[in-house]
Motif scaffolding. Structure first.
Motif, PDB file in Angstrom:
ATOM      1  N   ALA B  95      10.417   3.159  -7.515  1.00  0.00           N
ATOM      2  CA  ALA B  95      11.552   3.619  -8.309  1.00  0.00           C
ATOM      3  C   ALA B  95      11.600   3.044  -9.725  1.00  0.00           C
ATOM      4  O   ALA B  95      11.963   3.736 -10.668  1.00  0.00           O
ATOM      5  CB  ALA B  95      12.853   3.284  -7.576  1.00  0.00           C
ATOM      6  N   ASN B  96      11.213   1.772  -9.870  1.00  0.00           N
ATOM      7  CA  ASN B  96      11.333   1.132 -11.182  1.00  0.00           C
ATOM      8  C   ASN B  96      10.153   1.403 -12.095  1.00  0.00           C
ATOM      9  O   ASN B  96      10.061   0.819 -13.162  1.00  0.00           O
ATOM     10  CB  ASN B  96      11.479  -0.380 -11.020  1.00  0.00           C
ATOM     11  CG  ASN B  96      12.824  -0.749 -10.457  1.00  0.00           C
ATOM     12  OD1 ASN B  96      13.781   0.001 -10.623  1.00  0.00           O
ATOM     13  ND2 ASN B  96      12.892  -1.884  -9.783  1.00  0.00           N
ATOM     14  N   MET B  97       9.237   2.233 -11.639  1.00  0.00           N
ATOM     15  CA  MET B  97       8.075   2.510 -12.478  1.00  0.00           C
ATOM     16  C   MET B  97       8.110   3.954 -12.959  1.00  0.00           C
ATOM     17  O   MET B  97       8.727   4.822 -12.346  1.00  0.00           O
ATOM     18  CB  MET B  97       6.791   2.205 -11.700  1.00  0.00           C
ATOM     19  CG  MET B  97       6.685   0.723 -11.375  1.00  0.00           C
ATOM     20  SD  MET B  97       5.296   0.297 -10.318  1.00  0.00           S
ATOM     21  CE  MET B  97       3.952   0.310 -11.489  1.00  0.00           C
ATOM     22  N   GLN B  98       7.415   4.170 -14.093  1.00  0.00           N
ATOM     23  CA  GLN B  98       7.443   5.501 -14.687  1.00  0.00           C
ATOM     24  C   GLN B  98       6.721   6.514 -13.797  1.00  0.00           C
ATOM     25  O   GLN B  98       5.871   6.158 -12.991  1.00  0.00           O
ATOM     26  CB  GLN B  98       6.749   5.478 -16.041  1.00  0.00           C
ATOM     27  CG  GLN B  98       7.461   4.633 -17.083  1.00  0.00           C
ATOM     28  CD  GLN B  98       6.607   4.418 -18.311  1.00  0.00           C
ATOM     29  OE1 GLN B  98       5.452   4.828 -18.349  1.00  0.00           O
ATOM     30  NE2 GLN B  98       7.172   3.762 -19.300  1.00  0.00           N
ATOM     31  N   LEU B  99       7.068   7.783 -14.014  1.00  0.00           N
ATOM     32  CA  LEU B  99       6.419   8.885 -13.307  1.00  0.00           C
ATOM     33  C   LEU B  99       4.894   8.796 -13.486  1.00  0.00           C
ATOM     34  O   LEU B  99       4.129   8.867 -12.518  1.00  0.00           O
ATOM     35  CB  LEU B  99       6.961  10.197 -13.887  1.00  0.00           C
ATOM     36  CG  LEU B  99       6.697  11.508 -13.193  1.00  0.00           C
ATOM     37  CD1 LEU B  99       6.922  11.398 -11.709  1.00  0.00           C
ATOM     38  CD2 LEU B  99       7.618  12.570 -13.780  1.00  0.00           C
ATOM     39  N   ALA B 100       4.463   8.603 -14.726  1.00  0.00           N
ATOM     40  CA  ALA B 100       3.019   8.542 -14.997  1.00  0.00           C
ATOM     41  C   ALA B 100       2.387   7.340 -14.297  1.00  0.00           C
ATOM     42  O   ALA B 100       1.282   7.442 -13.751  1.00  0.00           O
ATOM     43  CB  ALA B 100       2.778   8.461 -16.504  1.00  0.00           C
ATOM     44  N   GLU B 101       3.109   6.206 -14.280  1.00  0.00           N
ATOM     45  CA  GLU B 101       2.563   5.014 -13.625  1.00  0.00           C
ATOM     46  C   GLU B 101       2.396   5.239 -12.134  1.00  0.00           C
ATOM     47  O   GLU B 101       1.404   4.832 -11.527  1.00  0.00           O
ATOM     48  CB  GLU B 101       3.504   3.814 -13.856  1.00  0.00           C
ATOM     49  CG  GLU B 101       3.464   3.259 -15.266  1.00  0.00           C
ATOM     50  CD  GLU B 101       4.407   2.082 -15.438  1.00  0.00           C
ATOM     51  OE1 GLU B 101       3.981   1.066 -15.991  1.00  0.00           O
ATOM     52  OE2 GLU B 101       5.579   2.183 -15.011  1.00  0.00           O
ATOM     53  N   ASN B 102       3.368   5.909 -11.525  1.00  0.00           N
ATOM     54  CA  ASN B 102       3.272   6.218 -10.099  1.00  0.00           C
ATOM     55  C   ASN B 102       2.056   7.087  -9.801  1.00  0.00           C
ATOM     56  O   ASN B 102       1.318   6.849  -8.850  1.00  0.00           O
ATOM     57  CB  ASN B 102       4.548   6.924  -9.625  1.00  0.00           C
ATOM     58  CG  ASN B 102       5.614   5.952  -9.178  1.00  0.00           C
ATOM     59  OD1 ASN B 102       5.597   5.485  -8.044  1.00  0.00           O
ATOM     60  ND2 ASN B 102       6.517   5.608 -10.065  1.00  0.00           N
TER      61      ASN B 102
END
Lengths: 311, 263
Positions: B95-102
């Motif tokens: 949840a705390n990470m960006q869409l791109a990071e996921n």
């Protein structure tokens, strides 16, 4: 004037201790792991540095030795938690308490003076004096603090942007997902604990040199000070989200914490009261944001009720 | 492709809560199969999926993937072959990470992670393209934290993450059960689309019997830790919900479906 001098000292202390807070930030916030090793690894950092310097090892090298001692402390907590399956809080406490004995063994006694030896603070002060720049020891400490804080933030920023760093951050969010994506969460926790406690021991080493002594009791309550810095930083800079800015917020929190302490001491309280004051600061810093949001929620409810009545 | 032989799992053995959840289960999955799995509560559907991907170890039996026995491998080592979507939309993403990071985390599923940058510039373009195929407008939100997305959006992203590197087997554990009917329909259609486009092999547990009939080429019904009905091809296409209910009454040992499964 006297207060300004006190603020200078507070900024210096705040910068040096902020490296501890950054280490705690890694475990508490990024990894979501309550690491209680802090009090022990911080003292270990100072003790190792003191004994190295007293034995003629160059201070910069002593810093590096302390850092690896800290990484070892983190590794022990990781081992206790991962392999012996001891709950995280207890694993940290066990390491912390055993480090008390180990620190005594390292120094051979309860404290080690460094006043007669060269530290990186004195070295820099002399170096600057040679080029005609006479700075107080607090100002030198501010320079050194800024240098180390900058290095630590840059290294952490880089590391937590890498593939390994990203998966560690993901571990703090969602362990099940990390395993589903093919990463062993034991490893990610292990690495994070090592890095965090390396930072913490580095802070211990710097603080020991700055104070001119290492003492086996100097780390008592260090974890709460780290936490205080984190929450003060978060309360004051509530809107920052980028990782780099969040680390800067922790540093600012650490400095503000020291200024609050300096203020309180100016008001006439004794250093013996500091632990109590720290606990109160942390409790307030944790309570106030909740109280503020509850207050606004109540306002919103009242407004909604009024609109319904009007309509 | 995947063969399960005499798989057995008992929870809380030796206690009063002892429960045999998987009982000498046998199943053969061929490459390209899209199997829907139905059954009452406690039939062992989710446990079967969890045993396949190694969330917990099996007590006995074999799991053979492409000729290799994997039943003793730890979960994170099996992960390179399995894409997973969980029932809880919160479970598949950070949840705390960006869409791109996921997506970047998922892109490296099962690969060795090193000290190179966690997300490369050229990947962003790929992610944008793949997100656009979802048709949810997420391609413009690469830098948003996943926590800002709705449950349905997160589940669609999880599905994309699970299939970013074509897995040998896609495991869907009631992945639409926590979504509203509209969103569930969208995610189910996306599932169909992705599976057929990439020609994936998939196991989909569902509580929705109509969905179990409408999707996939094969349907299995489970009861008491074993498979009691296995149907495929045209015979499966002809099935109706009533048929499944009747079959369940005949074949199962009672326990029964609840009304919620009729939807």
């Amino acid at each position: 004037m006297q207060f300004l001098l006190a603020v200078e000292g507070a900024v210096a202390q705040g910068l040096l201790w902020s490296i501890l807070a950054l280490g705690s930030y890694i475990t508490f916030r990024l990894l979501n792991f309550t690491d209680m090793t802090v009090d022990g690894s911080f003292t270990t950092g100072a003790c190792v540095t003191a004994i190295c310097i007293a034995n003629g090892i160059p201070p910069v090298l002593a810093l590096l030795v302390s850092l690896s001692a800290g990484s070892f402390a983190g590794a022990i907590t990781g081992f206790l938690h991962n392999k012996l399956e001891i709950p995280e809080v207890l694993a940290g406490i066990l390491t912390q308490i055993s480090l008390y004995s180990i620190n005594l063994r390292i120094m051979g006694r309860a404290n080690q003076q460094l006043l007669q030896y060269d530290t990186i603070f004195k070295q820099l002060q002399n170096l600057l004096a040679e080029i005609g720049l006479n700075l107080s020891s607090d100002r030198v400490a501010i320079i050194i603090g800024l240098i180390f804080v900058t290095i630590v933030i840059i290294v952490l920023y880089w590391f937590f942007g890498t593939e390994i760093g990203s998966i560690i951050r993901a571990t703090g969010n969602n362990e099940a997902m990390v395993r589903a994506l093919g990463q062993n969460t034991e490893n990610t926790k292990f690495i994070a604990l090592i890095i965090a406690n390396s930072c913490i021991a580095l802070a211990g080493s710097l603080v020991g040199m700055y104070q001119g002594a290492a003492d086996v009791g100097m780390g008592a309550g260090a974890i709460v000070i780290g936490l205080a810095s984190i929450v003060i930083g978060e309360v004051i800079l509530r809107r920052v989200i980028a990782f780099g800015s969040k680390m800067v917020a922790v540093v600012i929190g650490s400095i503000i914490y020291r200024i609050i302490v300096a203020l309180v001491l100016q008001l006439g309280l004794s250093t013996n009261d500091l632990k109590l004051i720290t606990a109160i600061i942390v409790a307030l810093a944790l309570f106030l944001p909740n109280a503020v949001s509850k207050h606004y929620a109540k306002k919103a409810r009242e407004l909604a009720a009024k609109e319904t009545n009007d309509a | 492709m995947l063969i399960i032989e005499n798989l057995t799992k008992t929870f809380d053995p030796g206690t009063v809560n002892e429960k045999k959840v998987i009982d000498r289960l046998n199943l053969q999955i061929s490459a390209g199969d899209f199997i829907t799995v139905i059954g009452g509560n406690g039939a062992g559907k989710s446990t079967m999926l969890n045993l396949i991907c190694g969330v917990y170890p099996a007590d006995g039996g074999k799991i053979i993937l492409a000729g290799n026995e994997i039943q003793d491998m730890p979960e994170h080592k099996r992960a390179k072959d399995f894409g997973r979507v969980f029932q809880d939309p919160l479970m598949g993403t950070a949840a705390n990470m960006q869409l791109a990071e996921n997506l970047a985390l998922a892109f490296r599923r099962g690969k060795r992670r090193g000290l190179s940058w966690g997300i490369l510039e050229e990947e962003r373009e790929l992610y944008q393209k793949r997100l656009a195929t979802l048709g949810l407008g997420l391609e413009d939100r690469l830098n948003d934290k996943i926590g800002l997305l709705s449950g349905g959006q997160r589940q669609a992203v999880t599905l994309l993450m699970a299939t970013l590197n074509a897995p040998k087997l896609l495991l869907l554990d009631e992945h639409t059960a926590a979504l509203d009917p509209n969103t569930a329909e969208i995610v189910l259609n996306l599932t169909d689309k992705i599976i057929s486009e990439q020609n994936l092999t998939a196991l989909m547990v569902t509580h929705n019997m109509q969905a179990a009939i409408d999707h996939g080429n094969r349907l299995i019904m489970m009861d008491k830790g074993n498979i009691i009905y296995d149907v495929r091809g045209p015979e499966k296409q002809k099935l109706k919900v009533e048929d499944l209910l009747r079959l369940f009454q005949e074949l199962s040992s009672g326990g029964g479906f609840s009304d919620s499964m009729l939807g």
